[in-house]
Design an enzyme around this catalytic site. Structure first.
Site, PDB file in Angstrom:
ATOM      1  N   GLY A   1       0.932  -1.134  -0.094  1.00  0.00           N
ATOM      2  CA  GLY A   1      -0.078  -0.046  -0.198  1.00  0.00           C
ATOM      3  C   GLY A   1       0.685   1.331  -0.164  1.00  0.00           C
ATOM      4  CG  HIS A   2       0.711   6.252   1.251  1.00  0.00           C
ATOM      5  ND1 HIS A   2       0.596   6.798  -0.078  1.00  0.00           N
ATOM      6  CD2 HIS A   2       0.883   6.843   2.207  1.00  0.00           C
ATOM      7  CE1 HIS A   2       0.902   8.018   0.156  1.00  0.00           C
ATOM      8  NE2 HIS A   2       1.094   7.947   1.713  1.00  0.00           N
ATOM      9  CG  PHE A   3       2.571   4.303   5.162  1.00  0.00           C
ATOM     10  CD1 PHE A   3       3.631   5.331   5.205  1.00  0.00           C
ATOM     11  CD2 PHE A   3       1.419   4.560   5.423  1.00  0.00           C
ATOM     12  CE1 PHE A   3       3.012   6.777   5.450  1.00  0.00           C
ATOM     13  CE2 PHE A   3       0.860   5.802   5.732  1.00  0.00           C
ATOM     14  CZ  PHE A   3       1.754   6.882   5.759  1.00  0.00           C
TER      15      PHE A   3
END
Length: 339
Positions: A315-317
Site C-alpha cells: 500500500g501507501h506505506f
C-alpha cells in the site's frame, strides 16, 4: 600384499580437490541478486568501522527550531537523505536504515511539527511546503551535506523536489517511493478531500479533512492496499497517531493539508528539472496506494525515460512490509549510480 619396489619411492598423490559451488549458484539469476543484497550487510559488517551500523538519534538547531534526525552508516559513504510522509516521521525508516547502513550514510530528519522535532503552533510558524523545504534546506547546510540521494515518500516528494530544483548540483539520485509528481497519480479521493481546499473553505470541507487526523483513518492509511494486513505492525499507526494527538498538532496537519494544492502547481517546474538534469531515478510504488494512483509511478518515464520502476504488492506505506525488497532495489541501483 607387498608393494612394488619403486612404489615406496613415489611421493604420495595429493587428494584431488573437489570444486564447491556457492549455494547461490543454484538460484535463478534474479533470486541470486536479491539474496546477495540481503547477505551484503552481514558480509560487509566485518569491514565496516565499529559503530557505523548503529543508529544514532540526534538533534540540531535550525532556524530557531530543534530538528530531530536519525543517522547511521559511515560518514564518508554516499549519503541518502530520507524524507518522510504524512502522518509519520523518520520512524517510517526504522527498518530500512539498518539494511543500508553498512554501505551508505543515512540521514532521516523529522519535519517541524512531526516526530521529535519542534512543534511550534500555527500562529508561531507558517506550515507550508515551501517553509518545510526551507528548513530542510538549512538542515542540510548545517550538516554540510553537499551531495546526496533523495529518498522521498508522500510529503517527502514535494519537500525533496523543492530541494532538488533549488540545489540540483547536490542531488546524486532520486529514490521515489509513492511520492507523486504527476497529474496521473492524483486520485479522486485526494482531489475531493485535499485539493478542494484551494477554493472550498466551507465547514463541511474542513470537517471532512479533519477526519483524516483521527485513529480510524490513520490505521486505514497503513492497512489499505496491503495484501496481508497482519504483517503491518500497530507500532506504525499508533506512533503516527501519537504525534497528531499532541495539543495543537491537528491544526498543524490541517494547515499543511490545506497548503497541498500548491504542489501540483509546481509539477511543470519539477518536470523541467527532470528533463534538464536527468537525475538517475529509482521509482518504487505500492500498487494498493489509495492516495497516489499507481499510474503516478510510470508517469515519471515521460521526463525520465531511464527511470527504473518497480511496482510493489503493498500500500501507501510500502516500507512496513517491503523494507527488504526496497533495500535490495536501492543497493543494486546505488551501486550503479552513487557518487
Amino acid at each position: 600384499m607387498s608393494s612394488s619396489p619403486d612404489s615406496a619411492d613415489r611421493p604420495a598423490r595429493a587428494p584431488k580437490k573437489r570444486r564447491t559451488r556457492s549455494p547461490l549458484s543454484i538460484l535463478p539469476a534474479g533470486l541470486a541478486a536479491l539474496a546477495c543484497a540481503f547477505a551484503a550487510p552481514a558480509i560487509a559488517s566485518a569491514q565496516t568501522p565499529a559503530g557505523a551500523l548503529q543508529v544514532h538519534y540526534r538533534q540540531i538547531e535550525v532556524d530557531g527550531l530543534t530538528i530531530f534526525y536519525r543517522e547511521a552508516g559511515p560518514s564518508n559513504a554516499p549519503t541518502i537523505l530520507l524524507l518522510h510522509g504524512f502522518p509519520t516521521s523518520s520512524h517510517e525508516f526504522r527498518e530500512l536504515i539498518p539494511l543500508l547502513a553498512d554501505r551508505y550514510h543515512l540521514i532521516a530528519p523529522d519535519y517541524p511539527g512531526f516526530g521529535y522535532s519542534s512543534t511550534p503552533s500555527v500562529t508561531a510558524f507558517s506550515y507550508t511546503f515551501d517553509h518545510l523545504a526551507d528548513v530542510m534546506e538549512h538542515f542540510t547546510d548545517r550538516l554540510h551535506l553537499s551531495r546526496y540521494a533523495l529518498y522521498m515518500q508522500d510529503y517527502g516528494g514535494p519537500v525533496g523536489l523543492r530541494l532538488a530544483t533549488r540545489r540540483p548540483e547536490r542531488v546524486s539520485a532520486l529514490l521515489i517511493q509513492n511520492a507523486n509528481a504527476y497529474d496521473e497519480g492524483i486520485t479522486p479521493g485526494l482531489r475531493h478531500l485535499v485539493l478542494r481546499l484551494q477554493t472550498d473553505h466551507s465547514d463541511e470541507a474542513a470537517a471532512a479533512l479533519r477526519a483524516l487526523f483521527e485513529l480510524p483513518a490513520t490505521k486505514d492509511s497503513y492497512l489499505t492496499g496491503e495484501p496481508d494486513p497482519s504483517l503491518v505492525s500497530p507500532d506504525a499507526w499508533l506512533h503516527a497517531q501519537w504525534g497528531m494527538d499532541r495539543p495543537g498538532n491537528k491544526d498543524i496537519q490541517f494547515a499543511l493539508q490545506a497548503n497541498y494544492w500548491t504542489n501540483p502547481l509546481l509539477y511543470d517546474q519539477w518536470h523541467a528539472y527532470f528533463r534538464r538534469y536527468q537525475p538517475p531515478a529509482l521509482v518504487m510504488w505500492g500498487k494498493g496506494d489509495e492516495v497516489f494512483a499507481v499510474e503516478g509511478a510510470t508517469a515519471y518515464h515521460a521526463d525520465l525515460p531511464s527511470a527504473e520502476v518497480h511496482i510493489l504488492d503493498a500500500g501507501h506505506f510500502a516500507l512496513e512490509t517491503q523494507a527488504g525488497p526496497i533495500a535490495a532495489y536501492i543497493r543494486d541501483f546505488m551501486a550503479r549510480h552513487a557518487d
